[in-house]
Design a protein around this motif. Structure first.
Motif, PDB file in Angstrom:
ATOM      1  N   UNK A 172      51.533  69.242  74.622  1.00 39.17           N
ATOM      2  CA  UNK A 172      52.063  68.241  73.700  1.00 39.17           C
ATOM      3  C   UNK A 172      53.570  68.181  73.941  1.00 39.17           C
ATOM      4  N   UNK A 173      54.080  67.003  74.251  1.00 39.81           N
ATOM      5  CA  UNK A 173      55.515  66.806  74.443  1.00 39.81           C
ATOM      6  C   UNK A 173      56.069  66.293  73.123  1.00 39.81           C
ATOM      7  N   UNK A 174      56.784  67.163  72.421  1.00 37.97           N
ATOM      8  CA  UNK A 174      57.348  66.869  71.110  1.00 37.97           C
ATOM      9  C   UNK A 174      58.749  66.311  71.301  1.00 37.97           C
ATOM     10  N   UNK A 175      59.002  65.108  70.852  1.00 35.21           N
ATOM     11  CA  UNK A 175      60.270  64.416  71.083  1.00 35.21           C
ATOM     12  C   UNK A 175      61.001  64.145  69.773  1.00 35.21           C
ATOM     13  N   UNK A 176      61.345  65.214  69.051  1.00 30.11           N
ATOM     14  CA  UNK A 176      62.123  65.067  67.820  1.00 30.11           C
ATOM     15  C   UNK A 176      61.362  64.440  66.672  1.00 30.11           C
ATOM     16  N   UNK A 177      60.022  64.566  66.655  1.00 25.29           N
ATOM     17  CA  UNK A 177      59.223  63.980  65.591  1.00 25.29           C
ATOM     18  C   UNK A 177      58.810  65.051  64.575  1.00 25.29           C
ATOM     19  N   UNK A 178      58.484  64.601  63.360  1.00 26.47           N
ATOM     20  CA  UNK A 178      57.939  65.498  62.339  1.00 26.47           C
ATOM     21  C   UNK A 178      56.513  65.839  62.747  1.00 26.47           C
ATOM     22  N   UNK A 179      56.224  67.148  62.756  1.00 23.29           N
ATOM     23  CA  UNK A 179      54.909  67.589  63.213  1.00 23.29           C
ATOM     24  C   UNK A 179      54.547  68.944  62.609  1.00 23.29           C
ATOM     25  N   UNK A 180      53.282  69.262  62.705  1.00 25.87           N
ATOM     26  CA  UNK A 180      52.768  70.570  62.309  1.00 25.87           C
ATOM     27  C   UNK A 180      51.701  70.960  63.320  1.00 25.87           C
ATOM     28  N   UNK A 181      51.358  72.251  63.302  1.00 26.62           N
ATOM     29  CA  UNK A 181      50.321  72.782  64.190  1.00 26.62           C
ATOM     30  C   UNK A 181      49.231  73.378  63.322  1.00 26.62           C
ATOM     31  N   UNK A 182      47.970  73.018  63.589  1.00 30.05           N
ATOM     32  CA  UNK A 182      46.843  73.512  62.791  1.00 30.05           C
ATOM     33  C   UNK A 182      45.816  74.163  63.718  1.00 30.05           C
ATOM     34  N   UNK A 183      45.444  75.396  63.374  1.00 32.24           N
ATOM     35  CA  UNK A 183      44.346  76.057  64.078  1.00 32.24           C
ATOM     36  C   UNK A 183      43.071  75.717  63.308  1.00 32.24           C
ATOM     37  N   UNK A 184      42.199  74.845  63.866  1.00 32.32           N
ATOM     38  CA  UNK A 184      41.020  74.406  63.125  1.00 32.32           C
ATOM     39  C   UNK A 184      39.889  75.442  63.091  1.00 32.32           C
TER      40      UNK A 184
END
Length: 186
Positions: free
Chosen positions: A134-146
């Motif tokens: 995942x290329x994160x470019x200064x965006x609001x994000x979270x990571x979830x282990x499903x």
């Protein structure tokens, strides 16, 4: 850490040159990269600061980069380092979701073990499987282990960037409700 044995030990192998100019493995630091949990957190997330740089371009003369990294091992940086890079391993307990957050950096998040959902503040999500990036470019994000039973591990490479602009406004770092032990970027 609470999940010892659930995922393999992270080791880092740093190269250098011997007195004859031949490539060798450095003995300046132990090869084991220590995984640390965040204090007073539940669910559990583990972090290993596997390497950092503090200049761009990187100055390796006289092992200046190794010396700078050693400093960060005893006094960790924020999520990113100004004019440098951060290499970090992060372990996610089954069912954990990180805080929604944004860094002022270009991040490469590579899934090594398990599955992770990359969740954006718009509600969009993508399920990542081993080897996905995942290329994160200064965006609001979270990571979830499903997974309800399996740990997940990602490796992140963060490089600082200019603040993102949206509708003429610069958007800065936002750690959301990231735990108190995560410091703002330096």
């Amino acid at each position: 850490m609470a999940h010892e044995g659930k995922l393999p030990q992270v080791n880092r192998f740093i190269t250098t040159h011997d007195s004859n100019g031949k490539a060798v493995f450095s003995d300046a630091l132990p090869e084991e990269s220590t995984m640390k949990g965040l204090a007073n957190t539940s669910p559990v997330m583990g972090f290993a600061l596997s390497y950092t740089t503090s200049t761009f371009p990187v100055d390796m003369a006289g092992d200046k980069d190794v010396t700078a990294y050693k400093k960060y091992l005893s006094d960790p940086p924020g999520l990113s380092v100004s004019n440098g890079t951060v290499l970090r391993h992060v372990d996610f307990e089954p069912g954990v979701t990180s805080a929604m957050h944004r860094t002022v950096s270009l991040d490469y998040g590579i899934l090594l073990e398990g599955q992770i959902e990359a969740v954006l503040d718009s509600g969009e999500a993508r399920l990542m499987k081993r080897g996905d990036v995942c290329v994160q470019r200064g965006t609001m994000h979270a990571w979830r282990n499903p997974s309800p039973t399996e740990w997940a591990r990602m490796v992140f490479v963060l490089q600082t960037c200019e603040p993102v602009e949206f509708k003429g406004e610069k958007v800065g770092e936002d750690l959301g409700t990231v735990h108190d032990t995560v410091r703002p970027s330096t």
